[in-house]
Design a protein around this motif. Structure first.
Motif, PDB file in Angstrom:
ATOM      1  N   GLY A   9     -33.141 -17.586  -4.330  1.00  0.00           N
ATOM      2  CA  GLY A   9     -33.662 -17.641  -2.958  1.00  0.00           C
ATOM      3  C   GLY A   9     -35.173 -17.810  -3.004  1.00  0.00           C
ATOM      4  N   ILE A  78     -30.656 -14.004   5.138  1.00  0.00           N
ATOM      5  CA  ILE A  78     -30.605 -14.744   6.410  1.00  0.00           C
ATOM      6  C   ILE A  78     -30.337 -13.728   7.525  1.00  0.00           C
ATOM      7  N   VAL A  96     -23.842 -13.780   2.440  1.00  0.00           N
ATOM      8  CA  VAL A  96     -25.045 -14.315   1.793  1.00  0.00           C
ATOM      9  C   VAL A  96     -25.972 -13.170   1.349  1.00  0.00           C
ATOM     10  N   SER A 125     -34.675  -4.212   3.048  1.00  0.00           N
ATOM     11  CA  SER A 125     -35.536  -4.075   4.215  1.00  0.00           C
ATOM     12  C   SER A 125     -35.467  -2.636   4.718  1.00  0.00           C
ATOM     13  N   PHE A 168     -38.831  -3.867   2.287  1.00  0.00           N
ATOM     14  CA  PHE A 168     -40.045  -4.336   2.956  1.00  0.00           C
ATOM     15  C   PHE A 168     -39.965  -4.104   4.466  1.00  0.00           C
ATOM     16  N   VAL A 171     -42.782  -9.193   6.816  1.00  0.00           N
ATOM     17  CA  VAL A 171     -43.563 -10.063   5.935  1.00  0.00           C
ATOM     18  C   VAL A 171     -43.689 -11.413   6.648  1.00  0.00           C
ATOM     19  N   MET A 175     -38.593 -15.825   8.242  1.00  0.00           N
ATOM     20  CA  MET A 175     -37.549 -14.827   8.494  1.00  0.00           C
ATOM     21  C   MET A 175     -37.967 -13.789   9.535  1.00  0.00           C
ATOM     22  N   ALA A 176     -39.271 -13.527   9.658  1.00  0.00           N
ATOM     23  CA  ALA A 176     -39.764 -12.505  10.590  1.00  0.00           C
ATOM     24  C   ALA A 176     -39.735 -13.069  12.008  1.00  0.00           C
TER      25      ALA A 176
HETATM   26  N1  LIG Z   1     -39.863 -11.652   6.187  1.00  0.00           N
HETATM   27  C1  LIG Z   1     -39.630 -10.403   6.534  1.00  0.00           C
HETATM   28  O1  LIG Z   1     -40.154  -9.880   7.542  1.00  0.00           O
HETATM   29  C2  LIG Z   1     -38.733  -9.543   5.682  1.00  0.00           C
HETATM   30  C3  LIG Z   1     -38.730  -8.154   5.902  1.00  0.00           C
HETATM   31  C4  LIG Z   1     -37.919  -7.339   5.126  1.00  0.00           C
HETATM   32  C5  LIG Z   1     -37.114  -7.923   4.156  1.00  0.00           C
HETATM   33  N2  LIG Z   1     -37.119  -9.272   3.975  1.00  0.00           N
HETATM   34  C6  LIG Z   1     -36.215  -9.825   2.971  1.00  0.00           C
HETATM   35  O2  LIG Z   1     -36.966 -10.548   2.030  1.00  0.00           O
HETATM   36  C7  LIG Z   1     -36.115 -11.562   1.441  1.00  0.00           C
HETATM   37  C8  LIG Z   1     -36.874 -12.888   1.418  1.00  0.00           C
HETATM   38  O3  LIG Z   1     -37.086 -13.260   2.771  1.00  0.00           O
HETATM   39  P1  LIG Z   1     -38.239 -14.239   3.242  1.00  0.00           P
HETATM   40  O4  LIG Z   1     -38.935 -13.549   4.349  1.00  0.00           O
HETATM   41  O5  LIG Z   1     -39.014 -14.762   2.095  1.00  0.00           O
HETATM   42  O6  LIG Z   1     -37.327 -15.371   3.908  1.00  0.00           O
HETATM   43  P2  LIG Z   1     -37.296 -16.975   3.748  1.00  0.00           P
HETATM   44  O7  LIG Z   1     -38.686 -17.486   3.782  1.00  0.00           O
HETATM   45  O8  LIG Z   1     -36.322 -17.453   4.729  1.00  0.00           O
HETATM   46  O9  LIG Z   1     -36.733 -17.156   2.264  1.00  0.00           O
HETATM   47  C9  LIG Z   1     -35.387 -16.951   1.947  1.00  0.00           C
HETATM   48  C10 LIG Z   1     -35.020 -17.854   0.797  1.00  0.00           C
HETATM   49  O10 LIG Z   1     -33.601 -17.741   0.541  1.00  0.00           O
HETATM   50  C11 LIG Z   1     -33.017 -19.052   0.586  1.00  0.00           C
HETATM   51  N3  LIG Z   1     -31.623 -18.980   1.049  1.00  0.00           N
HETATM   52  C12 LIG Z   1     -31.176 -18.686   2.293  1.00  0.00           C
HETATM   53  N4  LIG Z   1     -29.831 -18.725   2.314  1.00  0.00           N
HETATM   54  C13 LIG Z   1     -29.431 -19.061   1.077  1.00  0.00           C
HETATM   55  C14 LIG Z   1     -28.170 -19.266   0.479  1.00  0.00           C
HETATM   56  N5  LIG Z   1     -27.041 -19.142   1.180  1.00  0.00           N
HETATM   57  N6  LIG Z   1     -28.114 -19.595  -0.826  1.00  0.00           N
HETATM   58  C15 LIG Z   1     -29.252 -19.751  -1.559  1.00  0.00           C
HETATM   59  N7  LIG Z   1     -30.476 -19.571  -1.040  1.00  0.00           N
HETATM   60  C16 LIG Z   1     -30.575 -19.234   0.257  1.00  0.00           C
HETATM   61  C17 LIG Z   1     -33.902 -19.791   1.572  1.00  0.00           C
HETATM   62  O11 LIG Z   1     -33.708 -21.183   1.489  1.00  0.00           O
HETATM   63  P3  LIG Z   1     -34.003 -22.079   2.832  1.00  0.00           P
HETATM   64  O12 LIG Z   1     -35.482 -22.003   3.058  1.00  0.00           O
HETATM   65  O13 LIG Z   1     -33.482 -23.406   2.486  1.00  0.00           O
HETATM   66  O14 LIG Z   1     -33.223 -21.438   3.937  1.00  0.00           O
HETATM   67  C18 LIG Z   1     -35.278 -19.328   1.118  1.00  0.00           C
HETATM   68  O15 LIG Z   1     -35.692 -19.995  -0.050  1.00  0.00           O
HETATM   69  C19 LIG Z   1     -34.841 -11.583   2.303  1.00  0.00           C
HETATM   70  O16 LIG Z   1     -33.805 -10.927   1.633  1.00  0.00           O
HETATM   71  C20 LIG Z   1     -35.236 -10.818   3.547  1.00  0.00           C
HETATM   72  O17 LIG Z   1     -34.131 -10.186   4.148  1.00  0.00           O
HETATM   73  C21 LIG Z   1     -37.914 -10.101   4.702  1.00  0.00           C
END
Ligand SMILES: NC(=O)c1ccc[n+]([C@@H]2O[C@H](COP(=O)([O-])OP(=O)(O)OC[C@H]3O[C@@H](n4cnc5c(N)ncnc54)[C@H](OP(=O)(O)O)[C@@H]3O)[C@@H](O)[C@H]2O)c1
Length: 227
Positions: A9, A78, A96, A125, A168, A171, A175-176
């Motif tokens: 991811g 997601i 997922v 999270s 977290f 961030v 996703m936020a």
């Molecule tokens: N951002 C926040 O506020 C926050 C807070 C707490 C926890 N988190 C956690 O942190 C982690 C990373 O999130 P992020 O904020 O960096 O989100 P992001 O920018 O959406 O990154 C998620 C990554 O996972 C990939 N992905 C999604 N569905 C997939 C699938 N079915 N198979 C393979 N790859 C897949 C996405 O590819 P695509 O770009 O092609 O979709 C992207 O590269 C997540 O688990 C999220 O729940 C995020």
């Protein structure tokens, strides 16, 4: 020996920033993600795959033949708002976010146990301890995620393999989606926290800490709302 990491991811968001940081620090990195990666680097190879597809475990098995991993980080996540009239995406979110991580752990960890070393990190999270009327599948997936990794950490530490559950707050990535994002951190700050986890290998790591009392208040408010 060259340190090798598998990042799942990592085509965007925290995973992409972490990939760049590890490559700059001299790691060999294999990335698996739903989309292509913008990274071109001699120590980087990328595979496009969806962790919920049946071919995913086979892909991992193939990649793991290429040499032992020191580190695996599961970033995939997601989230969608609940639509009570169309709940077709609900199971996919749990598949997922949670089952994909368990599939990854099942492929990677037995090899780490065989070698008596390795570190598996999952990105969860602070939502893992909250009920959500807006996105119940996301919160439930993170709840199961954190619980599972907590158990694995207990089981594997005596075998020399470390498991870290990173919780977290907000961030700054796509996703936020929430309208209100208190104490949101940059992806670079999130990667600083990850690097701290790579050094200390705690079973559980929460950042930013200031969100902990806020989550406690939210939890209490939800409890009162449910009465
Ligand atoms: N951002 C926040 O506020 C926050 C807070 C707490 C926890 N988190 C956690 O942190 C982690 C990373 O999130 P992020 O904020 O960096 O989100 P992001 O920018 O959406 O990154 C998620 C990554 O996972 C990939 N992905 C999604 N569905 C997939 C699938 N079915 N198979 C393979 N790859 C897949 C996405 O590819 P695509 O770009 O092609 O979709 C992207 O590269 C997540 O688990 C999220 O729940 C995020």
């Amino acid at each position: 020996m060259q340190r090798k990491a598998l990042l799942v991811g990592n085509s965007d968001g925290i995973g992409l920033a972490a990939t760049k940081r590890l490559l700059a620090a001299g790691w060999d990195v294999i990335g698996v993600s739903k989309s292509l990666s913008p990274i071109i680097h001699k120590n980087y190879q990328h595979r496009v795959a969806d962790v919920s597809e049946s071919e995913y475990p086979e892909l991992l098995t193939g990649l793991l033949q290429e040499g032992p991993l020191a580190l695996c980080v599961y970033f995939v996540g997601i989230g969608e708002l609940l639509d009570p009239q169309d709940m077709s995406v609900e199971a996919k979110i749990i598949d997922v976010n949670l089952t994909g991580m368990v599939r990854t752990a099942a492929a990677v960890i037995p090899r780490m146990v065989q070698r008596g070393q390795g570190h598996f990190i999952g990105i969860s999270s602070l939502a893992d301890e909250l009920l959500s009327a807006e996105a119940p599948a996301y919160n439930a997936s993170k709840s199961g995620f954190s619980n599972y990794l907590g158990g694995l950490a207990l089981a594997l530490k005596p075998k020399g393999v470390y498991v870290t559950n990173v919780r977290f707050g907000f961030v700054d990535t796509k996703m936020a989606k929430s309208d209100v994002k208190p104490f949101m951190m940059s992806v670079e700050r999130a990667v600083d926290h990850l690097q701290a986890c790579m050094k200390k290998k705690p079973a559980r790591y929460t950042a930013p800490k200031i969100m902990i009392p806020l989550v406690k208040i939210l939890k209490l408010m939800t409890k009162l709302r449910g009465k």
